[in-house]
Design a protein around this motif. Structure first.
Motif, PDB file in Angstrom:
ATOM      1  N   UNK A  87       0.851  -1.193   0.000  1.00 44.94           N
ATOM      2  CA  UNK A  87       0.000   0.000   0.000  1.00 44.94           C
ATOM      3  C   UNK A  87       0.884   1.238   0.000  1.00 44.94           C
ATOM      4  N   UNK A  88       0.515   2.206  -0.857  1.00 37.30           N
ATOM      5  CA  UNK A  88       1.323   3.418  -0.972  1.00 37.30           C
ATOM      6  C   UNK A  88       0.677   4.569  -0.191  1.00 37.30           C
ATOM      7  N   UNK A  89       0.817   5.794  -0.671  1.00 36.63           N
ATOM      8  CA  UNK A  89       0.513   6.953   0.166  1.00 36.63           C
ATOM      9  C   UNK A  89      -0.881   7.534  -0.018  1.00 36.63           C
ATOM     10  N   UNK A  90      -1.725   6.873  -0.827  1.00 39.83           N
ATOM     11  CA  UNK A  90      -3.064   7.421  -1.063  1.00 39.83           C
ATOM     12  C   UNK A  90      -4.125   6.362  -0.873  1.00 39.83           C
ATOM     13  N   UNK A  91      -4.791   6.013  -1.984  1.00 36.82           N
ATOM     14  CA  UNK A  91      -5.813   4.988  -1.956  1.00 36.82           C
ATOM     15  C   UNK A  91      -7.230   5.510  -2.072  1.00 36.82           C
ATOM     16  N   UNK A  92      -7.416   6.789  -1.724  1.00 39.50           N
ATOM     17  CA  UNK A  92      -8.750   7.371  -1.768  1.00 39.50           C
ATOM     18  C   UNK A  92      -8.967   8.276  -2.960  1.00 39.50           C
ATOM     19  N   UNK A  93     -10.010   9.100  -2.879  1.00 42.14           N
ATOM     20  CA  UNK A  93     -10.376   9.989  -3.975  1.00 42.14           C
ATOM     21  C   UNK A  93      -9.344  11.100  -4.167  1.00 42.14           C
ATOM     22  N   UNK A  94      -9.092  11.456  -5.415  1.00 43.29           N
ATOM     23  CA  UNK A  94      -8.212  12.579  -5.739  1.00 43.29           C
ATOM     24  C   UNK A  94      -8.944  13.873  -5.393  1.00 43.29           C
TER      25      UNK A  94
END
Length: 374
Positions: free
Chosen positions: A187-194
């Motif tokens: 898992x990186x540094x985001x994952x959610x909505x832009x």
């Protein structure tokens, strides 16, 4: 008073050190060095072209080398395409509401016959060029398709001008949320909505088909992914893949280590190849879906770089590397052997059907462009 001889020597030595450092920095980009080395071969091909001339040539640039006004002009044209109505038959693809999504439908329809195939490189060259032409002819864009040099920003893609979330970026990372790793990367540094930049309010409507994101995107109402399935654009940017699999040194090695196109494109597309590394650096939804990755507008910068790397590989021995391909017509070598006389039909978005042999040079057939400089 004139400097003493020892003082003068110290000045000259210091100057020499500075010049040496400058020369090292100038030549630090091994991929650019290979591009420069191959430029005479491309110019020789341009001189023989019956369709492209120096006065018509267009120059594609890395996003970081474009001026902010030029970046904004590109962004404006992409938003224009996203707001223009679809030209596909009404009701046939319920999730395709915009001209931008016409391109996504095309990629989804042909996914299994354009990856790990003989036409992977030429098909995506024509697809990316056709997108560039739509921006120019349908949305008033006067520039060229930019590219994302993965190696240049490998250490921290989030802070690059491509993904820093500013109004001159392709928008930033997704909102940081708790999420799981994929089999490609942690898992990186985001994952959610832009939530930052010009595409913060973008609605994704097509897919998923083969999602690789956590949490998983909602299922499409149609098994083929063409149903209307409105949701936000998500990303999971981070440096893991670019630092490990898409540095400048790795890209240069890809270009110099493989003499035949079959080995070159197999390594490029492999699970730890630069193609996969770049796609899953964007990741999430729709960027992490094999079928729907063009739903993220950064896709076209990524594939312009794929095309650039192929072009540089060709330029190292252009007479022997231009009209060559390897592979079948279905994924992983399946189907008939791909032939140069096979057709490239993306008639959803480009009216002319070309034979693959016409798509093998950036200065022949429909094309008239180079990378960085003539």
């Amino acid at each position: 008073m004139a400097p003493s001889m020892p003082s003068l020597m110290r000045v000259l030595c210091a100057l020499g050190s500075v010049l040496l450092l400058f020369a090292t920095l100038v030549s630090a980009d091994a991929v650019l060095d290979l591009q420069t080395k191959g430029k005479p071969a491309l110019l020789a091909q341009l001189a023989k072209s019956t369709t492209c001339t120096k006065d018509k040539i267009m120059v594609r640039k890395e996003w970081g080398d474009m001026s902010k006004p030029d970046r904004k002009a590109y962004i404006k044209s992409v938003l224009c395409l996203m707001n223009a109505p679809s030209k596909l038959p009404a009701g046939k693809f319920p999730g395709a509401k915009s001209r931008y999504e016409d391109f996504l439908v095309t990629h989804m329809q042909q996914t299994l016959s354009i990856h790990s195939t003989g036409n992977f490189l030429s098909w995506h060259r024509y697809f990316t060029w056709s997108y560039e032409q739509a921006l120019r002819n349908e949305c008033g864009y006067n520039g060229t398709q930019p590219y994302w040099d993965w190696g240049r920003w490998a250490a921290d893609p989030e802070s690059s001008p491509i993904f820093d979330g500013s109004d001159t970026s392709m928008s930033g990372n997704g909102k940081k949320i708790t999420h799981a790793a994929t089999f490609i990367s942690p898992a990186q540094n985001g994952g959610g909505c832009v939530e930052t930049g010009p595409f913060a309010n973008m609605t994704v409507r097509l897919g998923p088909v083969s999602p690789m994101a956590d949490p998983a995107p909602p299922k499409n109402p149609q098994a083929d992914g063409f149903g209307l399935n409105a949701r936000c654009l998500r990303r999971d940017l981070g440096p893991y893949l670019t630092k490990n699999y898409a540095t400048t040194a790795i890209i240069a090695s890809l270009i110099t280590s493989y003499k035949n196109v079959g080995d070159f494109q197999t390594v490029m597309q492999g699970g730890s190849g630069v193609h996969s590394a770049a796609h899953f650096t964007i990741g999430s939804d729709p960027g992490g879906d094999f079928y729907t990755s063009p739903g993220d507008p950064a896709f076209y910068l990524l594939h312009a770089q794929i095309d650039r790397v192929w072009t540089i590989w060709q330029m190292q021995d252009l007479p022997n590397r231009m009209q060559v391909m390897s592979g079948g017509t279905q994924m992983y070598g399946g189907g008939a052997t791909q032939k140069l006389t096979d057709s490239c039909d993306i008639s959803n978005v480009a009216s002319k059907v070309w034979q693959l042999k016409d798509l093998m040079s950036t200065v022949d057939g429909p094309f008239c462009y180079v990378y960085d400089s003539l």
